[in-house]
Design a protein around this motif. Sequence first.
Motif, mmCIF file in Angstrom:
data_model
loop_
_atom_site.group_PDB
_atom_site.id
_atom_site.type_symbol
_atom_site.label_atom_id
_atom_site.label_comp_id
_atom_site.label_asym_id
_atom_site.label_seq_id
_atom_site.Cartn_x
_atom_site.Cartn_y
_atom_site.Cartn_z
ATOM 1 N N UNK A 262 -18.521 16.765 -5.219
ATOM 2 C CA UNK A 262 -19.584 17.687 -4.805
ATOM 3 C C UNK A 262 -20.413 18.092 -6.015
ATOM 4 N N UNK A 263 -21.710 18.331 -5.819
ATOM 5 C CA UNK A 263 -22.543 18.804 -6.940
ATOM 6 C C UNK A 263 -21.983 20.105 -7.512
ATOM 7 N N UNK A 264 -22.083 20.235 -8.803
ATOM 8 C CA UNK A 264 -21.532 21.411 -9.488
ATOM 9 C C UNK A 264 -22.142 22.698 -8.932
ATOM 10 N N UNK A 265 -23.445 22.690 -8.693
ATOM 11 C CA UNK A 265 -24.103 23.894 -8.185
ATOM 12 C C UNK A 265 -23.575 24.282 -6.809
ATOM 13 N N UNK A 266 -23.238 23.289 -5.984
ATOM 14 C CA UNK A 266 -22.689 23.581 -4.654
ATOM 15 C C UNK A 266 -21.321 24.251 -4.788
ATOM 16 N N UNK A 267 -20.477 23.703 -5.658
ATOM 17 C CA UNK A 267 -19.146 24.298 -5.857
ATOM 18 C C UNK A 267 -19.270 25.720 -6.396
ATOM 19 N N UNK A 268 -20.147 25.924 -7.357
ATOM 20 C CA UNK A 268 -20.350 27.266 -7.907
ATOM 21 C C UNK A 268 -20.860 28.231 -6.837
ATOM 22 N N UNK A 269 -21.772 27.749 -5.976
ATOM 23 C CA UNK A 269 -22.304 28.601 -4.908
ATOM 24 C C UNK A 269 -21.210 28.980 -3.920
ATOM 25 N N UNK A 270 -20.349 28.018 -3.579
ATOM 26 C CA UNK A 270 -19.253 28.303 -2.646
ATOM 27 C C UNK A 270 -18.298 29.330 -3.233
ATOM 28 N N UNK A 271 -17.972 29.190 -4.515
ATOM 29 C CA UNK A 271 -17.091 30.162 -5.174
ATOM 30 C C UNK A 271 -17.737 31.546 -5.174
ATOM 31 N N UNK A 272 -19.041 31.603 -5.442
ATOM 32 C CA UNK A 272 -19.734 32.889 -5.415
ATOM 33 C C UNK A 272 -19.713 33.522 -4.034
ATOM 34 N N UNK A 273 -19.917 32.711 -2.985
ATOM 35 C CA UNK A 273 -19.897 33.238 -1.617
ATOM 36 C C UNK A 273 -18.504 33.734 -1.230
ATOM 37 N N UNK A 274 -17.482 32.984 -1.636
ATOM 38 C CA UNK A 274 -16.107 33.422 -1.338
ATOM 39 C C UNK A 274 -15.806 34.736 -2.053
ATOM 40 N N UNK A 275 -16.214 34.834 -3.312
ATOM 41 C CA UNK A 275 -15.988 36.071 -4.058
ATOM 42 C C UNK A 275 -16.718 37.244 -3.422
ATOM 43 N N UNK A 276 -17.950 36.991 -2.952
ATOM 44 C CA UNK A 276 -18.708 38.075 -2.325
ATOM 45 C C UNK A 276 -18.082 38.469 -0.984
ATOM 46 N N UNK A 277 -17.625 37.491 -0.207
ATOM 47 C CA UNK A 277 -16.977 37.798 1.072
ATOM 48 C C UNK A 277 -15.704 38.610 0.869
ATOM 49 N N UNK A 278 -15.004 38.344 -0.238
ATOM 50 C CA UNK A 278 -13.754 39.063 -0.502
ATOM 51 C C UNK A 278 -13.981 40.456 -1.057
ATOM 52 N N UNK A 279 -15.071 40.638 -1.823
ATOM 53 C CA UNK A 279 -15.251 41.897 -2.544
ATOM 54 C C UNK A 279 -16.470 42.706 -2.133
ATOM 55 N N UNK A 280 -17.477 42.024 -1.523
ATOM 56 C CA UNK A 280 -18.777 42.638 -1.242
ATOM 57 C C UNK A 280 -19.416 43.174 -2.525
ATOM 58 N N UNK A 281 -19.141 42.480 -3.634
ATOM 59 C CA UNK A 281 -19.673 42.895 -4.930
ATOM 60 C C UNK A 281 -20.442 41.729 -5.541
ATOM 61 N N UNK A 282 -21.734 41.919 -5.741
ATOM 62 C CA UNK A 282 -22.543 40.881 -6.375
ATOM 63 C C UNK A 282 -22.114 40.683 -7.823
ATOM 64 N N UNK A 283 -21.755 41.762 -8.488
ATOM 65 C CA UNK A 283 -21.339 41.673 -9.892
ATOM 66 C C UNK A 283 -20.111 40.784 -10.028
ATOM 67 N N UNK A 284 -19.123 40.990 -9.176
ATOM 68 C CA UNK A 284 -17.916 40.160 -9.245
ATOM 69 C C UNK A 284 -18.241 38.708 -8.911
ATOM 70 N N UNK A 285 -19.088 38.498 -7.916
ATOM 71 C CA UNK A 285 -19.449 37.139 -7.524
ATOM 72 C C UNK A 285 -20.108 36.396 -8.677
#
Length: 291
Positions: free
Chosen positions: A55-78
């Motif tokens: 998978x493209x690196x940007x896609x993987x990074x975006x998925x990790x950011x979305x998972x982090x945001x779904x878990x925390x609702x924190x943009x800073x943590x994402x």
Amino acid sequence: MNDYLFLGERVGDWIRNGTNEFVRFLVVQYGDGFEAFSNFLLQALVWLERLLRDSPVLVVLAVVGLIAYAASRSIRLSVAMVIALWFVGTLGLWTQAMQTIAIMIVAVAISVVIGIPIGVLTARSDRARAIINPILDLMQTIPSFVYLIPAVMLFGLGKIPAVLATVIYATPPLIRLTDLGIRHVDSEVVEASRAFGATRWQMLRGVQIPLALPSIMQGINQTMMMALAMVVIASMIGARGVGETVLLGLQRNDAGQGLIGGIAIVILAIIFDRISQSAGARAQAHRRVAH
């Protein structure tokens, strides 16, 4: 004194020979079944690893950011989690990190499938708890290297024995914390649900598990951390991933390579820990609202 030593040596021989005979029996009688299971698990693991790696690196990074945001609702943590994973790539270990993440996801998924039902069983049955707790003590006490020996004998070298040894090593905390969480659910809430005519399954699914979710999430967090702690050991039997970088550094006396691998493992541990901890904190907040 010599007689006692001789008796101790005979006991050691009995244990060693009995264990070897049992493993040989499993290989001879159920070798085809082990091979079929190994092939199925390997296909799933290779598919996931290929998906992450290709998978493209940007896609993987975006998925990790979305998972982090779904878990925390924190943009800073994402954003912090995305930057942390990107930094692993800058170390030149992106492919190895994806291999490690794939092994961890599969191992943790198997641990969850096994650990939560057993934890529920021990929470609802004192007899089952009395039987299972000594087994968990043994699993947590035996050195992790010992798990690799029967796993390699049954499944050979590669990713599958590494995954199964990781499951054995990482599952006990999830079982214990699931048991603890369900047992500590307020008895008045349970009695109220029983008074309304709820069955045992309805109480478990609608009351006990939701209220025990923070403890269960903590168990999953501990399982992830223990699974990640196995990556270097698992690399010794061909599991690849970031652990292989540390192992090569050790074999070649290359302290710099070992340090890079260690930094990558620490960053991956921080990512998994922060996301799972945030999910557990949100579950705790929902529990307070429910009360």
